[in-house]
Design a protein around this motif. Sequence first.
Motif, short mmCIF file in Angstrom:
data_model
loop_
_atom_site.label_atom_id
_atom_site.label_comp_id
_atom_site.label_asym_id
_atom_site.label_seq_id
_atom_site.Cartn_x
_atom_site.Cartn_y
_atom_site.Cartn_z
N ALA A 282 0.92 -1.26 -0.01
CA ALA A 282 -0.08 0.09 -0.02
C ALA A 282 0.80 1.24 -0.17
N GLU A 283 2.04 1.33 0.88
CA GLU A 283 2.86 2.41 0.91
C GLU A 283 4.09 2.06 0.98
N GLY A 284 5.10 3.03 0.72
CA GLY A 284 6.53 2.74 1.07
C GLY A 284 7.20 2.26 -0.38
N VAL A 285 8.47 1.88 -0.01
CA VAL A 285 9.26 1.23 -1.15
C VAL A 285 8.66 0.21 -1.88
N ALA A 286 8.31 -0.84 -1.27
CA ALA A 286 7.84 -2.15 -1.40
C ALA A 286 6.39 -1.69 -2.23
N LYS A 287 5.84 -0.89 -2.21
CA LYS A 287 4.43 -0.63 -3.02
C LYS A 287 4.72 -0.98 -4.53
N ASP A 288 5.87 -0.75 -5.13
CA ASP A 288 5.90 -1.02 -6.39
C ASP A 288 6.34 -2.38 -6.53
N TYR A 355 14.74 2.31 -8.29
CA TYR A 355 15.21 2.58 -6.82
C TYR A 355 16.12 3.49 -6.45
N ASP A 356 15.67 4.48 -5.29
CA ASP A 356 16.36 5.55 -5.14
C ASP A 356 17.01 5.44 -3.86
N GLY A 357 17.50 4.39 -3.24
CA GLY A 357 18.11 4.28 -2.05
C GLY A 357 17.29 4.31 -0.63
N LYS A 358 16.04 4.48 -0.84
CA LYS A 358 15.35 4.63 0.31
C LYS A 358 15.32 3.36 1.05
N PRO A 359 15.48 3.27 2.52
CA PRO A 359 15.71 1.92 3.36
C PRO A 359 14.49 1.02 3.20
N ILE A 360 14.86 -0.23 3.00
CA ILE A 360 13.73 -1.17 2.99
C ILE A 360 13.78 -1.41 4.51
N ARG A 361 12.43 -1.16 5.06
CA ARG A 361 12.36 -1.39 6.62
C ARG A 361 11.79 -2.80 6.70
N VAL A 393 14.27 -4.68 14.90
CA VAL A 393 14.03 -5.59 15.90
C VAL A 393 13.28 -5.43 17.10
N VAL A 394 12.04 -5.72 17.34
CA VAL A 394 11.16 -5.59 18.15
C VAL A 394 10.45 -6.51 19.08
N ASP A 395 9.77 -6.58 20.06
CA ASP A 395 8.98 -7.42 20.53
C ASP A 395 7.86 -7.89 19.73
N TRP A 396 7.06 -9.02 19.85
CA TRP A 396 6.31 -9.32 19.09
C TRP A 396 5.09 -8.67 18.99
N ALA A 397 4.65 -8.30 20.31
CA ALA A 397 3.59 -7.31 20.63
C ALA A 397 3.68 -6.00 19.61
N THR A 398 4.76 -5.51 19.89
CA THR A 398 5.16 -4.27 19.20
C THR A 398 5.00 -4.36 17.60
N LEU A 399 5.68 -5.56 17.29
CA LEU A 399 5.36 -5.72 15.83
C LEU A 399 4.09 -5.87 15.33
N THR A 400 3.04 -6.61 16.04
CA THR A 400 1.83 -6.87 15.54
C THR A 400 0.98 -5.36 15.62
N GLN A 401 1.44 -4.36 16.42
CA GLN A 401 0.82 -3.00 16.43
C GLN A 401 1.50 -2.46 15.24
N ARG A 402 2.82 -2.47 15.19
CA ARG A 402 3.31 -1.49 13.85
C ARG A 402 2.93 -1.93 12.67
N ARG A 403 2.90 -3.37 12.39
CA ARG A 403 2.40 -3.91 10.96
C ARG A 403 0.95 -3.33 10.65
N LEU A 408 4.81 2.50 8.54
CA LEU A 408 5.81 2.26 9.25
C LEU A 408 6.81 1.07 8.92
N TRP A 409 6.41 0.37 7.71
CA TRP A 409 7.37 -0.86 7.23
C TRP A 409 7.38 -1.02 5.86
N ASP A 410 8.03 -1.86 5.28
CA ASP A 410 8.18 -2.42 4.07
C ASP A 410 7.89 -4.02 3.89
N ILE A 411 8.45 -4.59 5.03
CA ILE A 411 8.48 -5.97 5.13
C ILE A 411 8.27 -6.34 6.52
#
Length: 508
Positions: A282-288, A355-361, A393-403, A408-411
């Motif tokens: 939906a958003e970010g580098v991996a949208k393409d 690709y323009d060098g933006k970080p893959i998060r 690298v985050v705890d699993w609860a944080t990951l499920t919230q961030r995703r 906030l993320w690409d992968i």
Amino acid sequence: MRLKTAFFLASALVAIPSFVAAQEKGGVINVATIGEPPTLDPMASTADLVGIVSQHMFETLYTFDKAWKPTPLLAESLPEISADGKTYTIRLRSGITFHDGSDMASDDVVASLERWVKVASRGKQAAAFLDKITATDPLTVTITLKQPYAPLVSLLAFNNSAAIVLPSEKQAEPMKDFVGTGPYMLKERKADQYIQLTRFDGYTPRSGEADGYGGARHQYLDEIRFVPVPDANTRVEAAISGQYDYIDSLPVESFDRLKGSTASEPLVLKPFGYPVFVFNTAEGVAKDVAIRKAIRQALSMEDMLAAAFGSTDFYALDGDIYPKSFVWNTDAGVEGHYNLADPEGSAEAAKAAGYDGKPIRILTSRQYEFHYKMAQVAAEYLKLAGFTVDLQVVDWATLTQRRADKGLWDIYITHSPFLPEPALIGSLSPSSPGWWDTPLRKQTVEAFSAEADETKRLALWADVQKAMYAEIPYMKIGDFNALAAKSTKVEGVVPAPWPYFWNASIKK
């Protein structure tokens, strides 16, 4: 749909206990989990950890038996389906009581299903096919569809993003009152310490024998405590010492040490499922999609699996979404798109894609250690291809919230058991984190979902898998076996992808 060979849950057993004497009632077991669940509302999360805990408190109309076929739980029987496949008549069991003492009736089920289609990603998946849900009498619910929808009963049976039944007056979102019909009820939750469940004395189990997640659910235990133990090495040492009665998700390299323990014994689920890299489409580098293809081209699935699981006793290189032992197995779309390990070609493809060098998060967690190990290998291959990598690298609860946040993320890295119905795969829903929503997805997934004929569904599933390889909402890394452990004093625990502890007891 059945497996071609014995279903994985049965084949996974290290040993199936046979009980000569009746199981004893009483006692407390402590279950070490990979962390703190982000919520106890199973509608609101697809995290396995949420389902593992909440399935003891809340129940669905249906569940799955040991052959992974839907079987009634709160429903009296499987639904009566009209000839045109559009009307489902569901008879409810009588005498079912909620934890607050109220009786379950059809208005509770209707209110719960209406909440499910609004709150749950899998409910939203079904919502497009629903016309109306009505209480036709106190113990009958009728679901009317706009068009046939073959996965409906499996979706209603799944404990992940689950269609749990709540009292009609306790439908708040977010959930405020944790009142279900399950064999155990919430007594206390202390964040990062434990979740304490106690026996619900008003529970009415189904008759007959236990049958996978179905059949009789006995309440031998007085109490179940789920204790977050985020560090994988700590879980291993706790298993060997006998500190906990069940220890979930252990690194496979600890298997030999567990075999030497007198306090615990290893439990292997073979094959369990597959690790997966989910893309943010939906958003970010991996949208393409061209960038997603370049990322896939760079990666060595074999090296990631070897780093994560060590021995081929615990993993297999396989790009088919379902392995050959499953009726859903197909190699459609896989050839030329799996385990390419081509950083140089990836660099050229990324340049051509702009690709323009933006970080893959990349979001990952060490609570599932194999996720983290795969992330490390992936990061190195991506750097070789010229990508900038931001490994978070985050705890699993944080990951499920961030995703859940598109910005906030690409992968993100996760895993899944092999599910009995492909429509249960979260990434097929456009509301699931990843947000794959294209004309090709709509065409292939909806055709598959609308078809009732089993033979035709196999061919339509091949079209879905081909679409997944063409547009890459996620990447399957391979197949893997999972390792857990249980105390030698505990009986009645059968290895399962979402371990459950009704029917468990402690040897006196």
